[in-house]
Design a protein around this motif. Structure first.
Motif, PDB file in Angstrom:
ATOM      1  N   THR A 354       0.833  -1.208   0.000  1.00 54.43           N
ATOM      2  CA  THR A 354       0.000   0.000   0.000  1.00 54.43           C
ATOM      3  C   THR A 354       0.863   1.252   0.000  1.00 54.43           C
ATOM      4  O   THR A 354       0.618   2.194  -0.771  1.00 54.43           O
ATOM      5  CB  THR A 354      -0.926   0.010   1.233  1.00 54.43           C
ATOM      6  OG1 THR A 354      -1.738  -1.159   1.222  1.00 54.43           O
ATOM      7  CG2 THR A 354      -1.812   1.246   1.229  1.00 54.43           C
ATOM      8  N   ALA A 355       1.892   1.268   0.845  1.00 51.61           N
ATOM      9  CA  ALA A 355       2.768   2.435   0.940  1.00 51.61           C
ATOM     10  C   ALA A 355       3.505   2.674  -0.372  1.00 51.61           C
ATOM     11  O   ALA A 355       3.660   3.823  -0.811  1.00 51.61           O
ATOM     12  CB  ALA A 355       3.770   2.242   2.085  1.00 51.61           C
ATOM     13  N   GLN A 358       1.191   4.201  -2.907  1.00 51.82           N
ATOM     14  CA  GLN A 358       0.980   5.614  -2.594  1.00 51.82           C
ATOM     15  C   GLN A 358       2.210   6.442  -2.959  1.00 51.82           C
ATOM     16  O   GLN A 358       2.102   7.581  -3.428  1.00 51.82           O
ATOM     17  CB  GLN A 358       0.649   5.779  -1.112  1.00 51.82           C
ATOM     18  CG  GLN A 358      -0.717   5.225  -0.729  1.00 51.82           C
ATOM     19  CD  GLN A 358      -0.984   5.353   0.753  1.00 51.82           C
ATOM     20  OE1 GLN A 358      -0.070   5.269   1.572  1.00 51.82           O
ATOM     21  NE2 GLN A 358      -2.238   5.557   1.102  1.00 51.82           N
ATOM     22  N   ASP A 361       2.242   6.974  -6.680  1.00 51.13           N
ATOM     23  CA  ASP A 361       1.223   7.973  -7.012  1.00 51.13           C
ATOM     24  C   ASP A 361       1.730   9.370  -6.677  1.00 51.13           C
ATOM     25  O   ASP A 361       1.519  10.323  -7.440  1.00 51.13           O
ATOM     26  CB  ASP A 361      -0.063   7.659  -6.243  1.00 51.13           C
ATOM     27  CG  ASP A 361      -1.181   8.633  -6.573  1.00 51.13           C
ATOM     28  OD1 ASP A 361      -1.512   8.768  -7.757  1.00 51.13           O
ATOM     29  OD2 ASP A 361      -1.714   9.252  -5.642  1.00 51.13           O
ATOM     30  N   LEU A 362       2.425   9.498  -5.533  1.00 53.15           N
ATOM     31  CA  LEU A 362       2.968  10.789  -5.119  1.00 53.15           C
ATOM     32  C   LEU A 362       4.055  11.270  -6.087  1.00 53.15           C
ATOM     33  O   LEU A 362       4.162  12.460  -6.372  1.00 53.15           O
ATOM     34  CB  LEU A 362       3.532  10.681  -3.697  1.00 53.15           C
ATOM     35  CG  LEU A 362       4.050  11.974  -3.062  1.00 53.15           C
ATOM     36  CD1 LEU A 362       2.939  13.016  -2.976  1.00 53.15           C
ATOM     37  CD2 LEU A 362       4.618  11.687  -1.673  1.00 53.15           C
ATOM     38  N   LEU A 377       3.767   9.407   4.606  1.00 59.36           N
ATOM     39  CA  LEU A 377       2.955   8.374   3.955  1.00 59.36           C
ATOM     40  C   LEU A 377       2.807   7.132   4.815  1.00 59.36           C
ATOM     41  O   LEU A 377       1.747   6.523   4.870  1.00 59.36           O
ATOM     42  CB  LEU A 377       3.583   7.975   2.613  1.00 59.36           C
ATOM     43  CG  LEU A 377       3.366   8.877   1.404  1.00 59.36           C
ATOM     44  CD1 LEU A 377       4.085   8.291   0.200  1.00 59.36           C
ATOM     45  CD2 LEU A 377       1.891   9.048   1.101  1.00 59.36           C
ATOM     46  N   LYS A 381       0.537   3.845   8.978  1.00 58.37           N
ATOM     47  CA  LYS A 381       0.306   2.433   8.623  1.00 58.37           C
ATOM     48  C   LYS A 381       0.378   1.529   9.845  1.00 58.37           C
ATOM     49  O   LYS A 381      -0.097   0.408   9.843  1.00 58.37           O
ATOM     50  CB  LYS A 381       1.346   1.958   7.600  1.00 58.37           C
ATOM     51  CG  LYS A 381       1.274   2.716   6.282  1.00 58.37           C
ATOM     52  CD  LYS A 381       0.044   2.328   5.502  1.00 58.37           C
ATOM     53  CE  LYS A 381      -0.038   3.097   4.207  1.00 58.37           C
ATOM     54  NZ  LYS A 381      -0.292   4.516   4.363  1.00 58.37           N
ATOM     55  N   SER A 480      -2.460  14.753   1.513  1.00 59.89           N
ATOM     56  CA  SER A 480      -2.590  14.818   0.061  1.00 59.89           C
ATOM     57  C   SER A 480      -1.870  16.069  -0.438  1.00 59.89           C
ATOM     58  O   SER A 480      -1.615  17.005   0.333  1.00 59.89           O
ATOM     59  CB  SER A 480      -4.064  14.873  -0.355  1.00 59.89           C
ATOM     60  OG  SER A 480      -4.195  15.075  -1.744  1.00 59.89           O
ATOM     61  N   SER A 486      -7.046  16.596   1.581  1.00 53.06           N
ATOM     62  CA  SER A 486      -6.492  16.318   2.913  1.00 53.06           C
ATOM     63  C   SER A 486      -7.524  16.613   3.993  1.00 53.06           C
ATOM     64  O   SER A 486      -7.674  15.856   4.958  1.00 53.06           O
ATOM     65  CB  SER A 486      -5.247  17.181   3.168  1.00 53.06           C
ATOM     66  OG  SER A 486      -4.194  16.851   2.321  1.00 53.06           O
TER      67      SER A 486
END
Length: 500
Positions: A354-355, A358, A361-362, A377, A381, A480, A486
Motif C-alpha cells: 500500500t505504501a 501511494q 502515485d505521489l 505516507l 500504517k 494529500s 487532505s
C-alpha cells in the motif's frame, strides 16, 4: 557509571492531557515505538478506570516483549486485581500503587489520618506482592508532605515489599535545589532505601519538571518518570527527550547514563505528535524544528568550522539524519523498502504494498519526494483504523462571487455508495456539511490545522482535526497534495475513529 531507568507514562499520564486521547491501535503503535526507544518501563494505563483502559493495558502487556509494562492503581484491592488480570501476559509486569501523603490531600481528599495512610500502604503493597514481584509505590504529592511522615511512608512501602518508591512533585511546586534536598533527606533517613529504586515524577507547572528530575538524579534517584514531548496533566510532565539527552550529554557530571536508544528519539516524538495532533513547537529542545538550526552568521561560521562550537550534541544522535539516497518515479520496491528501514520502519507485506503504491502515485504529483514525504505516507500504517466510510469522489466549487458548494461520494463497509451536496462558508465547511449528511453520528469539529510536510509549491499538505461526539474526542489526519482532499480525508478519519 550507574544506569538511570526511564519510566515512560505517555500512555497514562500523557493521555490524560486534554485532546491527547488515543484509540487502541494508536496506543499499541506508540507502545511499540517506546519499546524500540528502549524505555525501561511503559505505564500502559489505569486498568480499573474503564473497560477501554483495561483493554489497552492488556493489549500492550501482550505486545511488548523487552520492556516492563505497568498499570496504575489506587491502594484498593479491586484496582490491584484488575491490573493483575490485565498484566498477566506481560514479560515483565509491574503493579504501580499510589496514595497521597501530604497533609492537604490526607485531610481533604482521603479524609484519613497518618496512621490510616501507613496501614493502607502496608496492606495494599503486601497484597500486590502476593500477585507479582515487581511493585512500585508512589507517595502522591510527596513534595508537599511532612518530611518525617514521608520517610515513614517510604519505609512502610519498602518493608511491605515495594521494589521502587516514587517521590512525585504532583503539582509542580518544587524548585530543583529543593527536589534534590528531598531525595538526599530520604536517602539519609530511610533504612533500606539503598536497596530499591528511587523514582521521581515531576510536573511542569512552573517549568521546572526537567530541572527537578535532573536534580533528583544528581541526589541519588535511579528512575525518572516522564513523557514523550512532555505531554501530561496541566502543563505536562518532564520531557523524556530532554531528560535523556541531558543525562547523556552530561553523563560525566551525573556519573550515569540511560538505556535509551537516542537515535529513536526524533521518530518517537514525531509519531506521538502525529497521533495526538499536537504540533511540536519549533523551539522545543531536542526535537523542535529549530533545535539544530543556525541563522546567525557568527553561529553558522562556527558550526561550519567545527560543529562543537555551537552544538553540544549532533542531530544524528537523536535520529535526525541527512539521507543521500534520492527516490523518485523510477525507484524500485526494493530501494523503497531499504529506505524505509533506514528511517526505522519495518512494514508487513500488505502495508508495504500500500505504501509503495501511494509513493508511486505521489511521484507523479511531485517533482521531488523527500524523506519527510515518505515518512508522512507510512507513519499512519502502524495504527490501523477501521474504514466505516471511505472517500470515493468529491467535487468542490468555491469563489468570492458565490457560496461554496461540495458534492461528496462515500462508500461504507458494505460497499454501498452514498452522495450528498451541501453549501458552506468555504470549501472545507461545505465538504464537512455534506459528509455530516451521510454519516450516522452527530459530530462537532473542535479544531482544524494545516501543516506542510515538506517545502515547495507541490508540498504534501497534512490536515489534523479534532472531532467530538458526545464526550468522546478523537484526532483525524489526512494527507494529500490537494489541501481540500487532505481536509476531507482528515474528517473521515476522525469519524471512522468515533464509529470504532
Amino acid at each position: 557509571m550507574k544506569t538511570i531507568k526511564i519510566f515512560d507514562t505517555t500512555l497514562r499520564d500523557g493521555e490524560q492531557s486534554p485532546g491527547c486521547s488515543m484509540n487502541l491501535a494508536e496506543k499499541i503503535a506508540v507502545a511499540k515505538q517506546l519499546e524500540a526507544l528502549k524505555v525501561d518501563v511503559i505505564e500502559a494505563g489505569f486498568a480499573i478506570s474503564s473497560p477501554g483502559d483495561f483493554e489497552s493495558v492488556q493489549a500492550i502487556a501482550n505486545e511488548v516483549k523487552t520492556a516492563a509494562v505497568a498499570s496504575l492503581n489506587r491502594a484498593v484491592k479491586k484496582d490491584i486485581d484488575a491490573s493483575y488480570e490485565a498484566l498477566k501476559g506481560a514479560v515483565a509486569p509491574r503493579i504501580h500503587i499510589f496514595l497521597a501523603t501530604s497533609p492537604l490531600h490526607m485531610e481533604y481528599k482521603l479524609k484519613m489520618s497518618e496512621e490510616q495512610v501507613l496501614e493502607k500502604i502496608k496492606e495494599s503493597i503486601s497484597y500486590a506482592c502476593t500477585l507479582l514481584p515487581d511493585v512500585e509505590f508512589s507517595a502522591e504529592d510527596a513534595f508537599r508532605s511532612d518530611r518525617p511522615f514521608l520517610a515513614k511512608a517510604v519505609k512502610a512501602a519498602i518493608d511491605a515489599g515495594a521494589k521502587t518508591v516514587n517521590i512525585p512533585d504532583t503539582v509542580g511546586y518544587a524548585l530543583p535545589a529543593e527536589m534534590g534536598e528531598l531525595i538526599s533527606y530520604l536517602k539519609q533517613n530511610v533504612e533500606g532505601i539503598d536497596d530499591i529504586d528511587i523514582s521521581v515524577h515531576c510536573h511542569n507547572d512552573l517549568g521546572m519538571a526537567v530541572g527537578n528530575s535532573l536534580a533528583s538524579v544528581a541526589a541519588g534517584a535511579t528512575q525518572v518518570e516522564c513523557t514523550v514531548n512532555g505531554i501530561g496533566e496541566r502543563a505536562g510532565n518532564a520531557s523524556l527527550e530532554e531528560v535523556v539527552m541531558a543525562i547523556h550529554t552530561r553523563r560525566n557530571l551525573f556519573d550515569a547514563d540511560t538505556n535509551i536508544d537516542s537515535k529513536q528519539i526524533y521518530r518517537t516524538s514525531r509519531l506521538l505528535s502525529k497521533t495526538i495532533g499536537v504540533s511540536i513547537p519549533p523551539n522545543k529542545a531536542i526535537v523542535g524544528a529549530n533545535a539544530f538550526a543556525h541563522e546567525s552568521g557568527i553561529h553558522q561560521h562556527g558550526v561550519l568550522a567545527k560543529r562543537e562550537t555551537y552544538e553540544i550534541m549532533t542531530p544524528e544522535s537523536v535520529g535526525l539524519t541527512t539521507n543521500k539516497m534520492v527516490l523518485g518515479k523510477h525507484s524500485g520496491r526494493h530501494a523503497f523498502e531499504d529506505f524505509l528501514k533506514e528511517l526505522g520502519y519495518n512494514l508487513g507485506k500488505d502495508e508495504l504494498d500500500t505504501a509503495f503504491a501511494q509513493f508511486k502515485d505521489l511521484c507523479d504529483k511531485k517533482k521531488e519526494v523527500t524523506e519527510y514525504d515518505i515518512e508522512a505516507l507510512v507513519s499512519d500504517k502502524t495504527a490501523k483504523v477501521t474504514e466505516h466510510y471511505k472517500l470515493k469522489q468529491f467535487v468542490v466549487n468555491s469563489g468570492n462571487a458565490f457560496r461554496a458548494t461540495a458534492s461528496i461520494l462515500l462508500e461504507d463497509m458494505d460497499g454501498k455508495e452514498q452522495a450528498q451536496v451541501a453549501f458552506g462558508d468555504g470549501p472545507v465547511d461545505a465538504a464537512y456539511q455534506a459528509i455530516e449528511k451521510i454519516v450516522p453520528v452527530d459530530t462537532t469539529l473542535q479544531s482544524y490545522k494545516i501543516n506542510a510536510v515538506s517545502h515547495g509549491e507541490d508540498a504534501l499538505g497534512e490536515v489534523i482535526v479534532k472531532v467530538s461526539a458526545g464526550d468522546k474526542t478523537v484526532t483525524g489526519r489526512g494527507l494529500s497534495t490537494d489541501i481540500i482532499e487532505s481536509s476531507i480525508l482528515a474528517y473521515i478519519n476522525g469519524i471512522n475513529k468515533l464509529l470504532g
